[in-house]
Design a protein around this motif. Structure first.
Motif, PDB file in Angstrom:
ATOM      1  N   GLY A   1       0.803  -1.215   0.000  1.00  0.00           N
ATOM      2  CA  GLY A   1       0.000   0.000   0.000  1.00  0.00           C
ATOM      3  C   GLY A   1       0.834   1.262   0.000  1.00  0.00           C
ATOM      4  N   LEU A   2       2.016   1.189   0.589  1.00  0.00           N
ATOM      5  CA  LEU A   2       2.888   2.361   0.616  1.00  0.00           C
ATOM      6  C   LEU A   2       3.411   2.734  -0.763  1.00  0.00           C
ATOM      7  CD1 LEU A   2       4.917   1.679   3.871  1.00  0.00           C
ATOM      8  CD2 LEU A   2       3.182   3.445   3.500  1.00  0.00           C
ATOM      9  N   THR A   3       3.248   1.849  -1.743  1.00  0.00           N
ATOM     10  CA  THR A   3       3.666   2.156  -3.111  1.00  0.00           C
ATOM     11  C   THR A   3       2.500   2.682  -3.949  1.00  0.00           C
ATOM     12  OG1 THR A   3       3.291  -0.041  -4.082  1.00  0.00           O
ATOM     13  CG2 THR A   3       5.408   0.334  -2.974  1.00  0.00           C
ATOM     14  N   ASP A   4       1.377   3.001  -3.314  1.00  0.00           N
ATOM     15  CA  ASP A   4       0.218   3.537  -4.031  1.00  0.00           C
ATOM     16  C   ASP A   4       0.567   4.922  -4.572  1.00  0.00           C
ATOM     17  OD1 ASP A   4      -2.293   3.722  -5.077  1.00  0.00           O
ATOM     18  OD2 ASP A   4      -3.316   3.982  -3.165  1.00  0.00           O
ATOM     19  N   GLY A   5       0.230   5.131  -5.802  1.00  0.00           N
ATOM     20  CA  GLY A   5       0.557   6.419  -6.402  1.00  0.00           C
ATOM     21  C   GLY A   5      -0.064   6.579  -7.774  1.00  0.00           C
ATOM     22  N   TRP A   6       0.509   7.467  -8.547  1.00  0.00           N
ATOM     23  CA  TRP A   6       0.035   7.760  -9.897  1.00  0.00           C
ATOM     24  C   TRP A   6       1.140   7.415 -10.871  1.00  0.00           C
ATOM     25  CZ3 TRP A   6      -0.537  11.000  -5.725  1.00  0.00           C
ATOM     26  CH2 TRP A   6      -1.848  11.128  -5.253  1.00  0.00           C
ATOM     27  N   LEU A   7       0.739   6.896 -12.031  1.00  0.00           N
ATOM     28  CA  LEU A   7       1.682   6.391 -13.012  1.00  0.00           C
ATOM     29  C   LEU A   7       1.334   6.937 -14.385  1.00  0.00           C
ATOM     30  CD1 LEU A   7       3.803   4.155 -13.932  1.00  0.00           C
ATOM     31  CD2 LEU A   7       1.807   2.689 -14.206  1.00  0.00           C
ATOM     32  N   TRP A   8       2.368   7.351 -15.128  1.00  0.00           N
ATOM     33  CA  TRP A   8       2.183   7.725 -16.524  1.00  0.00           C
ATOM     34  C   TRP A   8       3.484   7.469 -17.268  1.00  0.00           C
ATOM     35  CZ3 TRP A   8       3.026  10.972 -12.568  1.00  0.00           C
ATOM     36  CH2 TRP A   8       3.970  11.974 -12.693  1.00  0.00           C
ATOM     37  N   ILE A   9       3.384   7.250 -18.565  1.00  0.00           N
ATOM     38  CA  ILE A   9       4.543   6.918 -19.387  1.00  0.00           C
ATOM     39  C   ILE A   9       4.618   7.886 -20.558  1.00  0.00           C
ATOM     40  CG2 ILE A   9       5.639   5.156 -20.822  1.00  0.00           C
ATOM     41  CD1 ILE A   9       4.216   3.039 -19.110  1.00  0.00           C
ATOM     42  N   ASP A  10       5.800   8.451 -20.759  1.00  0.00           N
ATOM     43  CA  ASP A  10       6.049   9.310 -21.914  1.00  0.00           C
ATOM     44  C   ASP A  10       6.729   8.476 -22.984  1.00  0.00           C
ATOM     45  OD1 ASP A  10       5.076  11.625 -20.649  1.00  0.00           O
ATOM     46  OD2 ASP A  10       7.022  11.992 -19.710  1.00  0.00           O
ATOM     47  N   VAL A  11       6.161   8.507 -24.185  1.00  0.00           N
ATOM     48  CA  VAL A  11       6.739   7.831 -25.346  1.00  0.00           C
ATOM     49  C   VAL A  11       6.848   8.884 -26.437  1.00  0.00           C
ATOM     50  CG1 VAL A  11       6.510   5.960 -27.015  1.00  0.00           C
ATOM     51  CG2 VAL A  11       5.617   5.667 -24.692  1.00  0.00           C
ATOM     52  N   GLY A  12       8.059   9.330 -26.688  1.00  0.00           N
ATOM     53  CA  GLY A  12       8.237  10.433 -27.625  1.00  0.00           C
ATOM     54  C   GLY A  12       7.516  11.655 -27.089  1.00  0.00           C
ATOM     55  N   GLU A  13       6.652  12.203 -27.895  1.00  0.00           N
ATOM     56  CA  GLU A  13       5.888  13.390 -27.503  1.00  0.00           C
ATOM     57  C   GLU A  13       4.523  13.025 -26.913  1.00  0.00           C
ATOM     58  OE1 GLU A  13       7.163  16.501 -27.577  1.00  0.00           O
ATOM     59  OE2 GLU A  13       9.001  15.490 -28.215  1.00  0.00           O
ATOM     60  N   GLN A  14       4.216  11.738 -26.798  1.00  0.00           N
ATOM     61  CA  GLN A  14       2.922  11.280 -26.310  1.00  0.00           C
ATOM     62  C   GLN A  14       3.015  10.823 -24.856  1.00  0.00           C
ATOM     63  OE1 GLN A  14       0.089  11.388 -28.296  1.00  0.00           O
ATOM     64  NE2 GLN A  14       1.484  12.479 -29.662  1.00  0.00           N
ATOM     65  N   THR A  15       1.918  10.962 -24.133  1.00  0.00           N
ATOM     66  CA  THR A  15       1.821  10.453 -22.766  1.00  0.00           C
ATOM     67  C   THR A  15       0.705   9.427 -22.727  1.00  0.00           C
ATOM     68  OG1 THR A  15       2.572  12.553 -21.856  1.00  0.00           O
ATOM     69  CG2 THR A  15       1.432  11.073 -20.350  1.00  0.00           C
ATOM     70  N   ILE A  16       1.033   8.243 -22.213  1.00  0.00           N
ATOM     71  CA  ILE A  16      -0.011   7.229 -22.039  1.00  0.00           C
ATOM     72  C   ILE A  16      -0.294   7.077 -20.555  1.00  0.00           C
ATOM     73  CG2 ILE A  16       0.375   6.033 -24.208  1.00  0.00           C
ATOM     74  CD1 ILE A  16       2.045   4.003 -22.798  1.00  0.00           C
ATOM     75  N   TYR A  17      -1.477   6.597 -20.245  1.00  0.00           N
ATOM     76  CA  TYR A  17      -2.013   6.509 -18.887  1.00  0.00           C
ATOM     77  C   TYR A  17      -2.319   7.897 -18.329  1.00  0.00           C
ATOM     78  CZ  TYR A  17      -0.322   1.673 -19.005  1.00  0.00           C
ATOM     79  OH  TYR A  17      -0.078   0.378 -19.340  1.00  0.00           O
ATOM     80  N   GLU A  18      -2.690   8.818 -19.199  1.00  0.00           N
ATOM     81  CA  GLU A  18      -3.112  10.148 -18.775  1.00  0.00           C
ATOM     82  C   GLU A  18      -4.579  10.310 -19.156  1.00  0.00           C
ATOM     83  OE1 GLU A  18      -1.672  14.767 -19.137  1.00  0.00           O
ATOM     84  OE2 GLU A  18      -1.194  13.417 -20.780  1.00  0.00           O
ATOM     85  N   TYR A  19      -5.411  10.684 -18.175  1.00  0.00           N
ATOM     86  CA  TYR A  19      -6.833  10.821 -18.428  1.00  0.00           C
ATOM     87  C   TYR A  19      -7.148  12.099 -19.198  1.00  0.00           C
ATOM     88  CZ  TYR A  19      -7.775   6.997 -15.216  1.00  0.00           C
ATOM     89  OH  TYR A  19      -7.824   5.765 -14.621  1.00  0.00           O
ATOM     90  N   THR A  20      -8.056  11.986 -20.156  1.00  0.00           N
ATOM     91  CA  THR A  20      -8.546  13.155 -20.888  1.00  0.00           C
ATOM     92  C   THR A  20      -9.605  13.859 -20.038  1.00  0.00           C
ATOM     93  OG1 THR A  20     -10.336  11.903 -21.922  1.00  0.00           O
ATOM     94  CG2 THR A  20      -8.209  11.982 -23.108  1.00  0.00           C
ATOM     95  N   LYS A  21      -9.976  15.045 -20.431  1.00  0.00           N
ATOM     96  CA  LYS A  21     -11.055  15.775 -19.740  1.00  0.00           C
ATOM     97  C   LYS A  21     -12.346  14.964 -19.793  1.00  0.00           C
ATOM     98  CE  LYS A  21      -8.869  19.597 -18.696  1.00  0.00           C
ATOM     99  NZ  LYS A  21      -8.433  19.801 -17.335  1.00  0.00           N
ATOM    100  N   GLU A  22     -12.581  14.280 -20.926  1.00  0.00           N
ATOM    101  CA  GLU A  22     -13.797  13.457 -21.065  1.00  0.00           C
ATOM    102  C   GLU A  22     -13.799  12.311 -20.061  1.00  0.00           C
ATOM    103  OE1 GLU A  22     -13.032  15.680 -24.754  1.00  0.00           O
ATOM    104  OE2 GLU A  22     -11.775  14.295 -23.630  1.00  0.00           O
ATOM    105  N   ALA A  23     -12.651  11.668 -19.883  1.00  0.00           N
ATOM    106  CA  ALA A  23     -12.558  10.567 -18.910  1.00  0.00           C
ATOM    107  C   ALA A  23     -12.731  11.091 -17.493  1.00  0.00           C
ATOM    108  CB  ALA A  23     -11.220   9.846 -19.050  1.00  0.00           C
TER     109      ALA A  23
END
Length: 88
Positions: A31-53
């Motif tokens: 539980g102490l490793t709970d956090g937020w995760l995102w990955i940058d690939v080139g100029e794109q970010t994955i695992y990032e929520y859009t305003k719609e999401a």
């Protein structure tokens, strides 16, 4: 691929959910490793929520995937043997 970067941010201790049921709740190492995760690939970010999401989940401040970082590292380490192979 010019750039591949795994980013994460751990939650503050006060935000970490306790494990177990009252009166036997405790903080668990996982539980102490709970956090937020995102990955940058080139100029794109994955695992990032859009305003719609964010609107759909009714979480306007939720920007990245909420996930135990240790679990992601376990999954990624297992898969790395398969994705590390060059296609060229």
């Amino acid at each position: 691929m010019d750039r591949f970067k795994i980013n994460f941010e751990l939650k503050e201790l006060e935000q970490v959910a306790l494990w177990g049921q009252k009166p036997n709740q405790s903080i668990h190492w996982f539980g102490l490793t709970d956090g937020w995760l995102w990955i940058d690939v080139g100029e794109q970010t994955i695992y990032e929520y859009t305003k719609e999401a964010q609107s759909y989940f009714e979480e306007p401040n939720l920007k990245y995937v909420d996930y135990q970082i240790s679990r992601f590292l376990e999954d990624f380490s297992f898969l790395f043997q398969y994705i590390a192979e060059s296609l060229f």
